[in-house]
Design an enzyme around this catalytic site. Structure first.
Site, PDB file in Angstrom:
ATOM      1  N   GLY A  55       0.803  -1.222   0.000  1.00 33.80           N
ATOM      2  CA  GLY A  55       0.000   0.000   0.000  1.00 33.80           C
ATOM      3  C   GLY A  55       0.830   1.263   0.000  1.00 33.80           C
ATOM      4  O   GLY A  55       0.520   2.228  -0.709  1.00 33.80           O
ATOM      5  N   ARG A 340       9.844 -23.766   3.601  1.00 32.39           N
ATOM      6  CA  ARG A 340       9.209 -23.655   4.909  1.00 32.39           C
ATOM      7  C   ARG A 340       8.212 -24.772   5.193  1.00 32.39           C
ATOM      8  O   ARG A 340       8.132 -25.258   6.321  1.00 32.39           O
ATOM      9  CB  ARG A 340       8.503 -22.291   5.012  1.00 32.39           C
ATOM     10  CG  ARG A 340       9.482 -21.147   5.050  1.00 32.39           C
ATOM     11  CD  ARG A 340       8.782 -19.807   4.998  1.00 32.39           C
ATOM     12  NE  ARG A 340       9.761 -18.727   5.172  1.00 32.39           N
ATOM     13  CZ  ARG A 340       9.457 -17.447   5.152  1.00 32.39           C
ATOM     14  NH1 ARG A 340       8.205 -17.077   4.951  1.00 32.39           N
ATOM     15  NH2 ARG A 340      10.388 -16.532   5.319  1.00 32.39           N
TER      16      ARG A 340
END
Length: 645
Positions: A55, A340
């Site tokens: 943003g 991960r």
């Protein structure tokens, strides 16, 4: 009706993705996009929700381009966005180490790391833009680490065999966010961006099927306000806090995305949640969040547990031949730097065998003794000092002297609102960027790729697609009726929360939902467990709407009211996540179905039946969601069974 828990809808496709060689598609799209001339940009208003890396960079870039930008965040400053918590680094295919890296290798690693559940076009664009991001950030003054010769330094992250991760000690997210923040504040000072902190988006203003604005609540005064625009951009982050305990900031939520979903925006792949293997273990029921220890630590730290179950000796008392460096043993090619999802499941497996360490046996060691001996303590301090200090402050243990204890925890969400190649949702005028969309990571995100995607979307991708939309649509003012309708929905829900006057707190419901989600839709999922969750969550939601207690009033600072809205959305999202996980009867990336594994216990995909994006449509309260499938095609990275051995 295809089953008892969802309905099937029409298939969908990404109509914006160009054809031709994958390395030319982004260049082709930029050329084909219609442009808005500078004089017209000044007449167009864009609303942005969120001020994190995605943003903040979007606001700075669109403001610099000349648009009128109105931007909101619920934090007291854009600098408090959750992006600031990112530690380890940002990927880019610069090949400074001359170790064989390239745009194509980053593209390949990302598609493979996502277990072949991402679009090739999007991922290749991300790999291309990665090199521009580093140049942009260096020009802004981001203090990346440098090596002796003056070049920016790199380190490795999981799922790769090259060093492509740029970093600023263990504060990379903070430094990158400050770079985007200063660029954003420059536009605020210039009058191109109107910034509203401590405001939360609670609904989308729709007219003629388009997104035309938002309704927000001033979190200090409780005032409900509306803002209209030519387009709306959601950069509101992920939904990991549906699990209650996660590495996310406590305020992180799904409300902006979920309210858009209830207006028709498809929610894609919600069951793809990432469990990060390198977190400080849970220490008790008093906790409200978990703390991430950067994946960069796996560069020099070695992961191990005792070979014998129930061995509760101090780590210093366990000799080398009685330690199991299980990642190095099982995955010799990648060792401690496996992706991960694989590292997380491996840690769960050894703990399930009774070989875990620490309270409750829910932990494994991350040991730096070899690195300290090989490199010297000063070098290790220079690389990871602030992370070691953070660990010691939280646990009271000095990781220079005794190994860290780590265990997997919810960290990132690969799912999000469905978007096309232009980052526009299926609602015209609603763009979704960063972690709030689903687009680039497939079923598992490689470490150091979140910052890459957020900045790529905000600085480089969004302006093209949004400009094309603005140029092709001449939009008039929004009707008062559309604004009033949205504002009334928000006011009615607030009144409903306050009127229940029950006997249970918001946090008690959130914690119970999180327990259900972790137990049945966490690291390992089964059909039996998921069906159990589909019984528990609706019952909990019904109880929420009869027993919730929200103190205070609506027209004042009221954090219980804020949380009530967020947890109401989490209760609905949690059910959709379970439905998505139940319908996807395969294992891939962060979604591991116990019924779908090979003889070695590794995830077993089913490309023939599940090689698609699952885009879910809201069908209404207490109605089954509708599944739309977007078929995935692979021309350049052919799906294979992932192996890091």
């Amino acid at each position: 009706m295809t089953d008892t828990f969802y309905e099937s809808g029409e298939p969908i496709a990404d109509e914006r993705a160009p054809h031709g060689p994958v390395e030319n598609r982004w260049t082709t799209r930029k050329f084909e996009a219609k442009l808005v001339n500078p004089a017209n940009k000044r007449k167009k208003k864009i609303i942005i929700i969120g001020t994190g890396l995605a943003g903040g960079s979007a606001g700075a870039t669109l403001g610099e381009a000349g648009y009128q930008v109105v931007q909101f965040c619920f934090q007291d400053s854009p600098r408090r966005a959750h992006s600031i918590a990112a530690q380890g680094g940002i990927n880019a295919a610069k090949n400074y180490r001359n170790d064989g890296d390239s745009v194509h290798r980053l593209f390949y690693d990302t598609v493979k790391g996502g277990d072949f559940r991402a679009r090739e076009s999007n991922v290749h664009r991300l790999a291309e833009i990665s090199t521009q991001i580093i140049d942009q950030c260096v020009a802004q003054g981001v203090p990346f680490a440098r090596e002796y010769g003056g070049l920016l330094d790199n380190r490795s992250f999981g799922g790769t065999q090259v060093s492509r991760t740029f970093y600023a000690r263990g504060q990379t997210g903070q430094q990158l966010l400050l770079g985007a923040y200063q660029a954003l504040m420059r536009q605020v000072e210039a009058g191109n961006v109107e910034l509203h902190a401590r405001h939360e988006m609670l609904d989308l203003i729709m007219e003629d099927g388009r997104a035309r604005g938002v309704v927000v609540r001033d979190l200090l005064t409780g005032e409900i306000k509306n803002h209209t625009a030519d387009a709306v951009v959601l950069a509101s982050g992920g939904y990991g806090n549906v699990y209650f305990l996660s590495t996310n900031a406590m305020g992180s939520n799904v409300t902006a995305s979920w309210r858009a979903h209830k207006h028709g925006a498809y929610f894609a792949n919600p069951c793809y949640t990432q469990i990060h293997p390198t977190c400080i273990p849970v220490s008790g029921d008093h906790q409200s969040k978990l703390t991430l220890m950067s994946e960069s630590l796996r560069n020099d730290g070695r992961v191990w547990v005792p070979k014998k179950a129930g061995d509760d000796r101090k780590p210093s008392a366990i000799p080398e031949d009685e330690r199991d460096y299980y990642l190095e043993r099982i995955y010799p090619s990648f060792g401690n730097l496996v992706p991960r999802d694989i590292a997380s499941r491996a840690a769960k497996n050894v703990c399930d065998e009774g070989r875990g360490v620490g309270p409750g046996g829910l932990g494994v060691y991350l040991d730096f003794a070899d690195a300290i001996e090989r490199l010297g303590r000063k070098t290790v301090e220079a690389k990871y000092g602030n992370l070691f200090e953070m660990y010691e402050r939280i646990t009271g243990e000095n990781p220079y002297d005794t190994p860290m204890r780590i265990y997997p925890a919810v960290h990132y969400t690969m799912g999000g609102l469905w978007v096309d190649y232009d980052l526009q949702s299926n609602i015209p005028g609603l763009f979704v960027i960063g972690e709030a969309n689903f687009s680039d990571h497939g079923a598992n995100r490689l470490g150091a790729s979140a910052l890459m995607q957020g900045l790529a979307d905000g600085y480089f991708v969004l302006p093209t697609g949004l400009g094309d939309y603005i140029a092709r649509n001449e939009l008039g003012p929004v009707s008062e009726a559309a604004v009033a309708e949205a504002q009334e929905r928000v006011s009615a829900q607030i009144e409903k929360f306050l009127a229940i006057d029950g006997d249970r707190t918001v946090d008690s419901f959130h914690r119970e939902l999180g327990h259900i989600m972790w137990e049945y839709c966490g690291m390992e999922r089964t059909e039996e467990g998921l069906r159990k969750a589909l019984e528990l969550i609706p019952a909990l939601r019904a109880e929420f709407w009869t027993r919730l207690k929200v103190t205070g009033k609506g027209d004042e600072l009221n954090q219980q009211l804020e949380k009530a809205g967020r947890v109401a959305d989490f209760l609905e999202l949690g059910e959709l996540m379970v439905v998505d996980a139940l319908h996807r009867a395969e294992s891939c990336g962060g979604h591991f179905r116990a019924e779908s594994q090979d003889e070695d216990g590794e995830a077993k995909r089913d490309d023939d039946n599940f090689g698609y994006v699952a885009a879910w449509e809201w069908a209404g309260q207490d109605r089954q969601p509708v599944l739309h499938k977007e078929a995935l095609e692979f021309e350049y990275v052919k799906p294979t069974q992932r192996s890091y051995k």
